[in-house]
Design an enzyme around this catalytic site. Structure first.
Site, PDB file in Angstrom:
ATOM      1  N   CYS A   2       0.848  -1.278  -0.035  1.00  0.00           N
ATOM      2  CA  CYS A   2       0.061   0.156  -0.020  1.00  0.00           C
ATOM      3  C   CYS A   2       0.754   1.369   0.173  1.00  0.00           C
ATOM      4  O   CYS A   2       2.015   1.171   0.329  1.00  0.00           O
ATOM      5  CB  CYS A   2      -0.904   0.108   1.158  1.00  0.00           C
ATOM      6  SG  CYS A   2      -2.137  -1.330   1.302  1.00  0.00           S
ATOM      7  N   ARG A  27       6.126  -0.739  -4.067  1.00  0.00           N
ATOM      8  CA  ARG A  27       5.852  -1.415  -2.999  1.00  0.00           C
ATOM      9  C   ARG A  27       4.794  -2.580  -3.225  1.00  0.00           C
ATOM     10  O   ARG A  27       4.371  -3.681  -2.174  1.00  0.00           O
ATOM     11  CB  ARG A  27       5.124  -0.521  -1.929  1.00  0.00           C
ATOM     12  CG  ARG A  27       6.153   0.471  -1.375  1.00  0.00           C
ATOM     13  CD  ARG A  27       5.305   1.743  -0.597  1.00  0.00           C
ATOM     14  NE  ARG A  27       4.972   1.406   0.655  1.00  0.00           N
ATOM     15  CZ  ARG A  27       5.246   1.455   1.727  1.00  0.00           C
ATOM     16  NH1 ARG A  27       6.427   2.107   1.765  1.00  0.00           N
ATOM     17  NH2 ARG A  27       4.798   1.043   2.654  1.00  0.00           N
ATOM     18  N   TRP A  74      -3.064  -2.528  -1.382  1.00  0.00           N
ATOM     19  CA  TRP A  74      -2.699  -4.194  -1.670  1.00  0.00           C
ATOM     20  C   TRP A  74      -3.729  -4.895  -0.774  1.00  0.00           C
ATOM     21  O   TRP A  74      -3.826  -4.639   0.429  1.00  0.00           O
ATOM     22  CB  TRP A  74      -1.126  -4.343  -1.084  1.00  0.00           C
ATOM     23  CG  TRP A  74      -0.659  -5.580  -1.190  1.00  0.00           C
ATOM     24  CD1 TRP A  74       0.063  -6.141  -2.381  1.00  0.00           C
ATOM     25  CD2 TRP A  74      -0.496  -6.804  -0.373  1.00  0.00           C
ATOM     26  NE1 TRP A  74       0.445  -7.358  -2.264  1.00  0.00           N
ATOM     27  CE2 TRP A  74       0.217  -7.757  -0.870  1.00  0.00           C
ATOM     28  CE3 TRP A  74      -0.949  -7.051   0.910  1.00  0.00           C
ATOM     29  CZ2 TRP A  74       0.539  -8.833  -0.471  1.00  0.00           C
ATOM     30  CZ3 TRP A  74      -0.727  -8.057   1.670  1.00  0.00           C
ATOM     31  CH2 TRP A  74       0.041  -9.182   0.863  1.00  0.00           C
ATOM     32  N   ASN A 100      -3.203   2.804   5.100  1.00  0.00           N
ATOM     33  CA  ASN A 100      -2.248   1.357   4.996  1.00  0.00           C
ATOM     34  C   ASN A 100      -2.338   0.710   6.259  1.00  0.00           C
ATOM     35  O   ASN A 100      -2.438   1.050   7.393  1.00  0.00           O
ATOM     36  CB  ASN A 100      -0.641   1.752   4.907  1.00  0.00           C
ATOM     37  CG  ASN A 100      -0.607   2.426   3.670  1.00  0.00           C
ATOM     38  OD1 ASN A 100      -1.536   2.570   2.686  1.00  0.00           O
ATOM     39  ND2 ASN A 100       0.589   2.794   3.477  1.00  0.00           N
ATOM     40  N   GLY A 101      -2.428  -0.892   6.401  1.00  0.00           N
ATOM     41  CA  GLY A 101      -2.328  -1.473   7.500  1.00  0.00           C
ATOM     42  C   GLY A 101      -3.665  -2.376   7.546  1.00  0.00           C
ATOM     43  O   GLY A 101      -4.386  -2.208   6.633  1.00  0.00           O
ATOM     44  N   GLU A 482      17.854 -18.727  -0.414  1.00  0.00           N
ATOM     45  CA  GLU A 482      17.593 -17.642  -0.922  1.00  0.00           C
ATOM     46  C   GLU A 482      17.922 -17.431  -2.682  1.00  0.00           C
ATOM     47  O   GLU A 482      16.804 -16.863  -3.307  1.00  0.00           O
ATOM     48  CB  GLU A 482      18.891 -16.726  -0.655  1.00  0.00           C
ATOM     49  CG  GLU A 482      18.811 -15.259  -1.383  1.00  0.00           C
ATOM     50  CD  GLU A 482      17.582 -14.610  -0.987  1.00  0.00           C
ATOM     51  OE1 GLU A 482      16.928 -14.757  -0.105  1.00  0.00           O
ATOM     52  OE2 GLU A 482      17.366 -13.420  -1.593  1.00  0.00           O
ATOM     53  N   LYS A 486      14.457 -16.071  -4.781  1.00  0.00           N
ATOM     54  CA  LYS A 486      14.503 -15.244  -5.596  1.00  0.00           C
ATOM     55  C   LYS A 486      13.682 -15.650  -6.925  1.00  0.00           C
ATOM     56  O   LYS A 486      12.962 -15.061  -7.861  1.00  0.00           O
ATOM     57  CB  LYS A 486      15.875 -14.922  -6.176  1.00  0.00           C
ATOM     58  CG  LYS A 486      16.781 -13.973  -5.439  1.00  0.00           C
ATOM     59  CD  LYS A 486      16.369 -12.779  -5.446  1.00  0.00           C
ATOM     60  CE  LYS A 486      15.298 -12.418  -4.323  1.00  0.00           C
ATOM     61  NZ  LYS A 486      15.381 -11.967  -2.987  1.00  0.00           N
ATOM     62  N   GLU A 489       9.780 -16.009  -6.572  1.00  0.00           N
ATOM     63  CA  GLU A 489       9.067 -14.744  -6.361  1.00  0.00           C
ATOM     64  C   GLU A 489       8.909 -13.801  -7.660  1.00  0.00           C
ATOM     65  O   GLU A 489       7.851 -13.366  -7.808  1.00  0.00           O
ATOM     66  CB  GLU A 489       9.394 -14.086  -5.226  1.00  0.00           C
ATOM     67  CG  GLU A 489      10.942 -13.401  -5.580  1.00  0.00           C
ATOM     68  CD  GLU A 489      11.172 -12.722  -4.291  1.00  0.00           C
ATOM     69  OE1 GLU A 489      10.680 -11.813  -3.549  1.00  0.00           O
ATOM     70  OE2 GLU A 489      12.574 -12.767  -4.070  1.00  0.00           O
ATOM     71  N   HIS A 505      16.368 -38.459   1.638  1.00  0.00           N
ATOM     72  CA  HIS A 505      15.144 -38.826   2.730  1.00  0.00           C
ATOM     73  C   HIS A 505      13.778 -38.321   2.269  1.00  0.00           C
ATOM     74  O   HIS A 505      12.702 -38.282   3.141  1.00  0.00           O
ATOM     75  CB  HIS A 505      15.639 -38.288   4.022  1.00  0.00           C
ATOM     76  CG  HIS A 505      16.913 -38.446   4.478  1.00  0.00           C
ATOM     77  ND1 HIS A 505      17.004 -39.746   5.127  1.00  0.00           N
ATOM     78  CD2 HIS A 505      17.995 -38.001   4.667  1.00  0.00           C
ATOM     79  CE1 HIS A 505      18.288 -40.048   5.369  1.00  0.00           C
ATOM     80  NE2 HIS A 505      18.781 -38.860   5.175  1.00  0.00           N
ATOM     81  N   LYS A 604       6.514  -4.927  -1.445  1.00  0.00           N
ATOM     82  CA  LYS A 604       7.864  -4.514  -0.775  1.00  0.00           C
ATOM     83  C   LYS A 604       8.204  -4.306   0.660  1.00  0.00           C
ATOM     84  O   LYS A 604       8.944  -4.970   1.247  1.00  0.00           O
ATOM     85  CB  LYS A 604       8.345  -3.154  -1.456  1.00  0.00           C
ATOM     86  CG  LYS A 604       9.892  -2.766  -1.104  1.00  0.00           C
ATOM     87  CD  LYS A 604      10.918  -3.746  -1.804  1.00  0.00           C
ATOM     88  CE  LYS A 604      12.210  -3.643  -1.299  1.00  0.00           C
ATOM     89  NZ  LYS A 604      13.070  -4.789  -1.724  1.00  0.00           N
TER      90      LYS A 604
HETATM   91  C1  F6R Z   1      12.201 -11.306  -1.061  1.00  0.00           C
HETATM   92  C2  F6R Z   1      11.879 -10.006  -0.176  1.00  0.00           C
HETATM   93  C3  F6R Z   1      11.222 -10.328   1.129  1.00  0.00           C
HETATM   94  C4  F6R Z   1      11.564  -9.455   2.281  1.00  0.00           C
HETATM   95  C5  F6R Z   1      10.916  -9.816   3.477  1.00  0.00           C
HETATM   96  C6  F6R Z   1      11.510  -8.884   4.646  1.00  0.00           C
HETATM   97  O1  F6R Z   1      13.040 -10.729  -2.241  1.00  0.00           O
HETATM   98  O2  F6R Z   1      12.288  -8.912  -0.322  1.00  0.00           O
HETATM   99  O3  F6R Z   1      11.242 -11.627   1.430  1.00  0.00           O
HETATM  100  O4  F6R Z   1      13.062  -9.711   2.615  1.00  0.00           O
HETATM  101  O5  F6R Z   1       9.543  -9.334   3.223  1.00  0.00           O
HETATM  102  O6  F6R Z   1      11.482  -7.435   4.404  1.00  0.00           O
HETATM  103  P1  F6R Z   1      12.301  -6.572   4.970  1.00  0.00           P
HETATM  104  O7  F6R Z   1      13.792  -6.945   4.891  1.00  0.00           O
HETATM  105  O8  F6R Z   1      12.009  -5.049   4.589  1.00  0.00           O
HETATM  106  O9  F6R Z   1      12.017  -6.765   6.580  1.00  0.00           O
END
Ligand code: F6R
Length: 609
Positions: A2, A27, A74, A100-101, A482, A486, A489, A505, A604
């Site tokens: 949002c 975001r 969002w 927002n929230g 990780e 990546k 997502e 396993h 984001k």
């Molecule tokens: C993945 C990604 C998310 C953030 C997670 C935590 O690429 O960006 O998994 O890492 O939402 O966000 P922060 O670091 O802002 O607490």
């Protein structure tokens, strides 16, 4: 997640609102809307879908206005739709709210509004109750009505409110959801994040929890929960607006991947003196403090959690303290064993992730020493920590985190080395060698980035896979996790990461002819074991892409393709081995035609639970 924008001044509000919301598109959102004063009333326009749909729809009309609020939504309560988009209004349409929230007790308030006030709701959102509540309390003073309304609201929110009868003000509130005010001359701004306002001002007020703001075109007043006016220092944004622009790159994500040498360099060099001593500046971790600490918790979400996994490896290796890593949404509810001898490390790019913040508060309540590794200066996680280790990645706009992750790892290594030296658990020679090697990381990352062509070719050949497996051993398995996140997502490929020794396993049942397996194999002492695991999957038809150090040509014998990284100490290999995986994910997502910077369903900064 949002976006909130507000404007009051002498300029055209609609274009400033649209422009600000555009800067917040990163975001993540699914609908957009605005409310402006026009023609003696409040005009609302809101649409499901991209901001461009809102912009196109209002382009033809004259919505001339000097005051307004805008929002990108969002969806949390109610599907993405025109009617669920913000702003929301009271029944008469003379009070408009953006939010927002999440209002956790919205159902109770809604039921009361329906029963007692006979309100017919126009949306399925939690946010609409705010407009009706403010209306209920309104007696000619918007600020007072907002105070009374928030007294009834539980949850997390950043809200902006305008009222037809008070056409010279915006009232805003922050509780656990970021909110800033931009300071102008004869104009003032409101936003949920700095990039929205950088075109107009660099001088901001960072609004704190439970504060209420009254904006007119010439004055900004900030009040605490008791209604007392508070003084706030001006926060000057030092990074330039360009850092939040694409600068010729096709996407923010690829730009940010390429910014990693700089981010790593800056994070490192700000903490090293000329003799390679680690300077923690404001962080007060003395020898006595460290001797007291008998347990470390690293808590974070998503990519930051994966950086925490590497942090566990580094702290256990260098400082010899037991470390537990947990995802924040689990930690906060599992009654963790935390006391005053615990060091709690929160890792967060945005510093606004609600789960991480809640976990931090829980640990603080139990007496832990709170340290955070955060990228956004002045963010909530930073403000609520005893000590903050800032990463210097610069603003990260793409939803998929890249440069924040590598700088988080650097911060972890520095912290672990500092702890190790202070506690004397590593000797000077090993320390010096590790610091010297850390200093080569920016160049070595750059060397990988100079050869993106090969990774692009691999992506072009492999983008059609519907599932991909990542595996590794030791610290490599953290990188595998990780890499897998990546890929899934941004490309929506079903990917999965596993400790290579665990394959047999169960998961190996899924390997069949042509399955793509990415094997991270950088650890010398585990290399033979990794080769056996690679052979296990190849024997079942897998197509294996390995990530290995360039001097290790042996891996070619068992893999179909090798993505090489420059030679380095095993301990630091994660900083390099993630780079080809970021690039592979990026180019696969591009080849699949995905919206790389704004993946579906993602935001984001996740400021809801
Ligand atoms: C993945 C990604 C998310 C953030 C997670 C935590 O690429 O960006 O998994 O890492 O939402 O966000 P922060 O670091 O802002 O607490």
């Amino acid at each position: 997640m949002c976006g909130v924008v507000g404007y009051i001044g002498d300029k055209e509000a609609t274009s400033i609102l649209i422009d600000g919301l555009e800067k917040l598109e990163y975001r993540g959102y699914d609908s957009a809307g605005l409310a402006v004063f026009h023609d003696g009333g409040i005009q609302i326009r809101k649409y499901k879908g991209r901001l461009s749909i809102l912009a196109e729809n209002i382009a033809e009309e004259n919505l001339s206005s000097k005051l307004g609020i805008g929002h990108t939504r969002w969806a949390t309560h109610g599907e993405p739709s025109d009617r669920n988009a913000h702003p929301h209004t009271n029944v008469a349409g003379n009070i408009a709210v953006i939010h927002n929230g999440i209002i956790e007790n919205y159902m109770k308030i809604k039921e009361w509004l329906i029963e007692e006030k006979k309100i017919q709701f126009k949306s399925e959102t939690d946010s609409e109750v705010i407009a009706h509540l403010i209306d209920h309390f309104y007696e000619g003073d918007l600020l007072q009505a907002v105070y009374k309304a928030i007294d009834k609201m539980e949850g997390a929110y950043a809200i902006g409110v305008i009222c037809k009868d008070e056409p010279d003000k915006i009232v805003a509130v922050r509780k656990d959801s970021p909110l800033i005010v931009g300071i102008g001359e004869g104009e003032n701004f409101l936003a949920s994040d700095i990039p929205a306002l950088l075109k107009y001002t660099r001088d901001m007020y960072l609004i704190e929890n439970d504060e209420v703001v009254l904006l007119t075109k010439d004055k900004i007043s900030i009040f605490n929960a008791l209604g007392q006016e508070v003084k706030r220092d001006v926060f000057e944004v030092t990074w330039d607006a360009q850092s939040a622009e694409k600068e010729g790159y096709q996407h923010f994500m690829i730009k940010e991947i390429h910014e990693q040498p700089k981010g790593i360099h800056d994070t490192l060099m700000r903490r090293l003196d000329k003799d390679n001593n680690i300077i923690l500046d404001g962080i007060k971790l003395t020898k006595q403090d460290l001797e007291k600490i008998n347990k470390v918790y690293i808590v974070a979400c998503g990519t930051a959690y994966h950086a925490g996994l590497v942090g566990r490896f580094a702290i256990e290796k260098f400082a010899k303290v037991p470390v537990e890593v947990d995802v924040a949404s689990e930690f906060r509810y599992r009654d963790p064993f935390v006391d005053e001898n615990t060091l709690f490390i929160a890792v967060s790019q945005s510093g606004e992730t609600l789960d991480t913040l809640a976990a931090l508060r829980e640990a603080k309540r139990k007496g832990a020493r709170i340290m955070s590794i955060v990228n956004v200066v002045g963010s909530s996680v930073a403000r609520e920590s005893h000590d903050v280790f800032y990463t210097w990645a610069g603003p990260e706009i793409a939803v998929a985190s890249t440069k924040a992750y590598t700088t988080q790892m650097i911060a972890m290594y520095l912290l672990a080395l500092y702890m190790g030296r202070t506690k004397n658990t590593i000797d000077k020679a090993y320390y010096d060698q590790t610091i010297a090697e850390l200093k080569t990381m920016p160049d070595k990352v750059q060397q990988i980035l100079n050869h993106v062509g090969e990774i692009q070719q691999l992506a072009d050949a492999q983008f059609n896979n519907e599932s991909v497996f990542f595996m590794g051993r030791g610290v490599d398995v953290n990188v595998a996790h990780e890499g897998s996140l990546k890929l899934k997502e941004i490309s929506y490929i079903n990917s999965f990461a596993i400790a290579a020794g665990e394959l047999k396993h169960g998961t190996i049942a899924l390997i069949e002819d042509g399955t793509l397996v990415v094997a991270v194999a950088t650890q010398h002492h585990l290399f033979e074991k990794m080769l056996s695991n690679i052979q296990e999957v190849r024997a079942r038809g897998a197509y294996v892409v390995a990530v290995a150090k360039e001097s290790n040509k042996e891996v070619e014998k068992t893999s179909d393709i090798v993505m090489y990284i420059p030679d380095t100490m095993d301990e630091l290999a994660p900083v390099l081995s993630i780079i080809p995986l970021q690039l592979l994910s990026y180019y696969i997502a591009v080849a699949r035609g995905c919206d790389v910077d704004k993946p579906k369903n993602l935001a984001k900064s996740v400021t809801v639970e």
